[in-house]
Write a protein that holds these residues in place. Structure first.
Motif, PDB file in Angstrom:
ATOM      1  N   TRP A  90       1.027  -1.754   0.153  1.00  0.00           N
ATOM      2  CA  TRP A  90      -0.179   0.020   0.279  1.00  0.00           C
ATOM      3  C   TRP A  90       0.895   1.455  -0.021  1.00  0.00           C
ATOM      4  N   HIS A  91       2.207   1.001   0.917  1.00  0.00           N
ATOM      5  CA  HIS A  91       2.546   1.987   0.738  1.00  0.00           C
ATOM      6  C   HIS A  91       4.021   1.784   0.085  1.00  0.00           C
ATOM      7  N   MET A  92       5.283   3.355   0.709  1.00  0.00           N
ATOM      8  CA  MET A  92       6.403   2.474  -0.043  1.00  0.00           C
ATOM      9  C   MET A  92       7.372   2.109   1.250  1.00  0.00           C
ATOM     10  N   PRO A  93       7.553   1.114   1.799  1.00  0.00           N
ATOM     11  CA  PRO A  93       8.260   0.635   2.992  1.00  0.00           C
ATOM     12  C   PRO A  93       9.508   1.497   2.697  1.00  0.00           C
ATOM     13  N   PRO A  94      10.366   1.595   3.545  1.00  0.00           N
ATOM     14  CA  PRO A  94      11.613   2.139   4.168  1.00  0.00           C
ATOM     15  C   PRO A  94      13.067   1.552   3.630  1.00  0.00           C
ATOM     16  N   ALA A  95      13.568   2.413   2.885  1.00  0.00           N
ATOM     17  CA  ALA A  95      14.742   1.933   2.097  1.00  0.00           C
ATOM     18  C   ALA A  95      15.552   1.374   3.007  1.00  0.00           C
ATOM     19  N   ASP A  96      16.693   0.785   2.457  1.00  0.00           N
ATOM     20  CA  ASP A  96      17.429  -0.003   3.705  1.00  0.00           C
ATOM     21  C   ASP A  96      18.227   0.992   4.494  1.00  0.00           C
ATOM     22  N   PRO A  97      18.703   0.822   5.711  1.00  0.00           N
ATOM     23  CA  PRO A  97      19.106   1.853   6.342  1.00  0.00           C
ATOM     24  C   PRO A  97      20.578   2.377   5.303  1.00  0.00           C
ATOM     25  N   GLU A  98      21.346   3.251   5.393  1.00  0.00           N
ATOM     26  CA  GLU A  98      22.473   4.383   4.884  1.00  0.00           C
ATOM     27  C   GLU A  98      22.445   5.411   5.107  1.00  0.00           C
ATOM     28  N   GLY A  99      23.662   6.028   5.205  1.00  0.00           N
ATOM     29  CA  GLY A  99      23.770   6.902   5.325  1.00  0.00           C
ATOM     30  C   GLY A  99      25.388   7.531   6.161  1.00  0.00           C
ATOM     31  N   TYR A 100      25.340   8.586   6.593  1.00  0.00           N
ATOM     32  CA  TYR A 100      26.490   8.724   7.757  1.00  0.00           C
ATOM     33  C   TYR A 100      26.432   8.537   8.956  1.00  0.00           C
ATOM     34  N   TRP A 101      25.050   7.744   9.457  1.00  0.00           N
ATOM     35  CA  TRP A 101      24.790   7.274  11.102  1.00  0.00           C
ATOM     36  C   TRP A 101      25.474   6.181  11.880  1.00  0.00           C
ATOM     37  N   THR A 102      24.843   5.042  10.173  1.00  0.00           N
ATOM     38  CA  THR A 102      24.678   3.391  10.275  1.00  0.00           C
ATOM     39  C   THR A 102      26.090   2.897  10.863  1.00  0.00           C
ATOM     40  N   ASN A 103      27.286   3.591  11.029  1.00  0.00           N
ATOM     41  CA  ASN A 103      28.500   2.872  11.940  1.00  0.00           C
ATOM     42  C   ASN A 103      28.145   3.199  12.822  1.00  0.00           C
ATOM     43  N   GLN A 104      27.454   4.001  13.812  1.00  0.00           N
ATOM     44  CA  GLN A 104      27.861   4.125  15.230  1.00  0.00           C
ATOM     45  C   GLN A 104      26.800   2.802  16.106  1.00  0.00           C
ATOM     46  N   ILE A 107      22.178  -3.247  13.738  1.00  0.00           N
ATOM     47  CA  ILE A 107      21.179  -3.085  12.566  1.00  0.00           C
ATOM     48  C   ILE A 107      20.563  -4.128  12.579  1.00  0.00           C
ATOM     49  N   SER A 108      19.389  -4.042  13.012  1.00  0.00           N
ATOM     50  CA  SER A 108      18.162  -5.704  13.096  1.00  0.00           C
ATOM     51  C   SER A 108      17.373  -5.017  11.816  1.00  0.00           C
ATOM     52  N   ILE A 109      16.984  -5.674  11.184  1.00  0.00           N
ATOM     53  CA  ILE A 109      16.042  -5.562   9.606  1.00  0.00           C
ATOM     54  C   ILE A 109      14.701  -6.152  10.323  1.00  0.00           C
ATOM     55  N   VAL A 110      13.306  -5.517  11.152  1.00  0.00           N
ATOM     56  CA  VAL A 110      12.918  -6.187  11.656  1.00  0.00           C
ATOM     57  C   VAL A 110      11.143  -5.951  10.410  1.00  0.00           C
ATOM     58  N   ARG A 111      11.120  -7.427  10.307  1.00  0.00           N
ATOM     59  CA  ARG A 111       9.144  -7.252   9.100  1.00  0.00           C
ATOM     60  C   ARG A 111       8.267  -7.374   9.826  1.00  0.00           C
ATOM     61  N   ASP A 112       7.859  -7.517  11.273  1.00  0.00           N
ATOM     62  CA  ASP A 112       6.988  -7.921  11.950  1.00  0.00           C
ATOM     63  C   ASP A 112       7.563  -8.053  13.358  1.00  0.00           C
ATOM     64  N   HIS A 113       6.618  -6.847  14.072  1.00  0.00           N
ATOM     65  CA  HIS A 113       7.117  -6.890  15.604  1.00  0.00           C
ATOM     66  C   HIS A 113       6.737  -7.825  16.392  1.00  0.00           C
ATOM     67  N   ALA A 114       6.197  -9.079  16.056  1.00  0.00           N
ATOM     68  CA  ALA A 114       6.286  -9.703  16.696  1.00  0.00           C
ATOM     69  C   ALA A 114       7.978 -11.060  17.169  1.00  0.00           C
ATOM     70  N   GLU A 115       9.035  -9.980  15.694  1.00  0.00           N
ATOM     71  CA  GLU A 115      10.401 -10.579  16.155  1.00  0.00           C
ATOM     72  C   GLU A 115      10.720  -9.739  17.385  1.00  0.00           C
ATOM     73  N   LEU A 116       9.789  -8.592  17.850  1.00  0.00           N
ATOM     74  CA  LEU A 116      11.480  -8.042  18.937  1.00  0.00           C
ATOM     75  C   LEU A 116      11.634  -8.569  20.430  1.00  0.00           C
ATOM     76  N   ALA A 117      10.221  -9.545  20.849  1.00  0.00           N
ATOM     77  CA  ALA A 117      10.462 -10.102  22.361  1.00  0.00           C
ATOM     78  C   ALA A 117      11.876 -10.841  21.773  1.00  0.00           C
TER      79      ALA A 117
END
Length: 439
Positions: A90-104, A107-117
């Motif tokens: 329905w909407h454009m999902p966020p792009a893959d993480p990139e940029g000057y901030w990523t090295n700090q 990062i884990s990509i989460v597709r579903d909030h059930a993965e948070l636990a």
């Protein structure tokens, strides 16, 4: 610029890690969890409101349009970003993480909030910062006061990374202000001036840090004027525009007032501008902002006397508090991640409150200024009909030259506002510097 920002951001994250570790120690928690926030929907509708990210989240990384993300901060470990990237047609999902901030971050990509636990520590060991509707399973934001008091107090002190972004936000805002003035001089309506601002600043209505205030003529007397007429008035007298911009989540907040003619109102604008510059120069370490606010009333009283509005001496006028009718708001506020940033009244990083001076209920900042604090300085004089009527009927009403008030009333009022950084020496005026760069 990205290489420079990467270095500044790395130092910034180290500072935030140190602050978070001290806040967690006070709270007895082992981990800090920060929820970016959730999408909110209109009542009885499936239309979402524009997303507003948790300021605590965007303090760490420049992700302002990423609902559903979480950040875990554990002392001694690299901050862990749980980057929510759902499968969405329905909407454009966020792009893959990139940029000057990523090295700090790890990062884990989460597709579903059930993965948070499986990716987060037990909720019982965490201080969880965010809005209630960001709750996922057992992870319910509890916003411990000991954590927030500490983080909010120290947020007043800007890192070099934050100041770099605020300079960029100021430059973006000034492009809009230049275009707005030109549109006013060309006879545009409030709506037309606003549109010129948006185009020049590269903003939309949705991503402005606050709704632009664009008031022509008497509308300038409404402090937070919220409408924009689509038709220009028969006669353009004045424009008050309070409009900001954002850069990676950091705000600029600038106000300018213009007269259409070289007249008495233009002279009043120039007088308030001189007061404003005087006050900016007093943004120095050790200066109590409450005293600076009271000094503003003293200086503005002098302007009103010189303009023939007040017809008594300065000391009597101050004793009668006449300036409060013409300048009813506070001198300014902290600024940064939020336009009206938090902890303006904080007595310490352990809590407590510094009260406003008696008779000044709308002042938003009562702290003593220190290096790296960013504040606004925004004196104003307004001819607000309801306040004028109240003063006219009071015992002090005979100290006002009402013919002068009636002459200025069609112009509404004046406000001049800059964003200013306290340093070890002379203050840095982010707004004036940006105007100078655009000249």
């Amino acid at each position: 610029m990205s290489a420079e920002l990467a270095l500044l951001h790395a130092d910034h994250v180290r500072t935030l890690c140190q602050r978070s570790a001290r806040a967690l120690e006070r709270s007895g928690r082992a981990h800090l969890l920060i929820a970016a926030g959730a999408i909110k929907y209109r009542f009885l509708d499936d239309m979402p409101f524009p997303f507003q990210v948790n300021p605590h989240f965007k303090a760490w990384l420049p992700l302002t349009e990423h609902p559903g993300c979480w950040l875990r901060v554990t002392p001694g470990e690299k901050p862990h970003l749980l980057y929510f990237q759902p499968e969405d047609f329905w909407h454009m999902p966020p792009a893959d993480p990139e940029g000057y901030w990523t090295n700090q971050f790890s990062i884990s990509i989460v597709r579903d909030h059930a993965e948070l636990a499986r990716l987060l520590p037990p909720a019982s060991k965490c201080a969880i910062v965010g809005e209630a509707d960001a709750t996922v399973g057992d992870y319910v934001p509890d916003n411990p006061a000991s954590v927030l008091d500490y983080l909010h107090f120290h947020r007043a002190y800007k890192t070099p990374y934050e100041l770099a972004l605020m300079r960029s936000a100021s430059q973006r805002a000034v492009r809009g202000h230049r275009a707005a003035e030109a549109a006013f001089r060309a006879g545009a309506s409030e709506h037309g001036i606003h549109q010129a601002y948006l185009v020049a600043s590269g903003h939309s209505d949705i991503d402005l840090p606050y709704g632009n205030i664009v008031g022509l003529n008497s509308h300038a007397a409404v402090l937070h004027y919220q409408h924009r007429d689509t038709a220009a008035p028969d006669r353009q007298r004045s424009l008050l525009i309070d409009a900001g911009a954002s850069c990676a989540g950091y705000a600029a907040d600038i106000t300018r007032t213009y007269s259409a003619q070289d007249d008495e109102f233009a002279a009043l604008v120039a007088a308030v501008d001189r007061v404003q510059l005087d006050l900016v120069n007093q943004v120095r370490p050790g200066r109590d902002y409450r005293d600076l606010h009271l000094e503003c009333h003293r200086l503005l009283t002098g302007v009103l006397i010189e303009a023939g509005v007040i017809r008594c001496g300065q000391e009597e006028a101050l004793e009668l508090q006449l300036s409060s009718t013409f300048f009813p708001h506070g001198l300014g506020h902290l600024i940064g991640l939020q336009v009206h940033d938090v902890a303006g009244f904080a007595a310490s990083d352990g809590g407590g409150r510094i009260e406003r001076p008696d008779g000044h209920p709308f002042l938003r900042l009562t702290r003593v200024l220190e290096p790296a604090m960013a504040v606004t300085i925004e004196p104003g004089l307004y001819f607000i009909d309801s306040l004028m009527q109240r003063l006219r009927s009071s015992a002090a009403g005979h100290r006002i030259e009402w013919a002068r008030v009636e002459a200025f009333a069609p112009y509404g009022g004046v406000r001049i506002e800059d964003d200013v950084v306290c340093t070890d020496g002379a203050p840095e005026n982010l707004s004036r510097d940006a105007f100078a760069l655009s000249a």
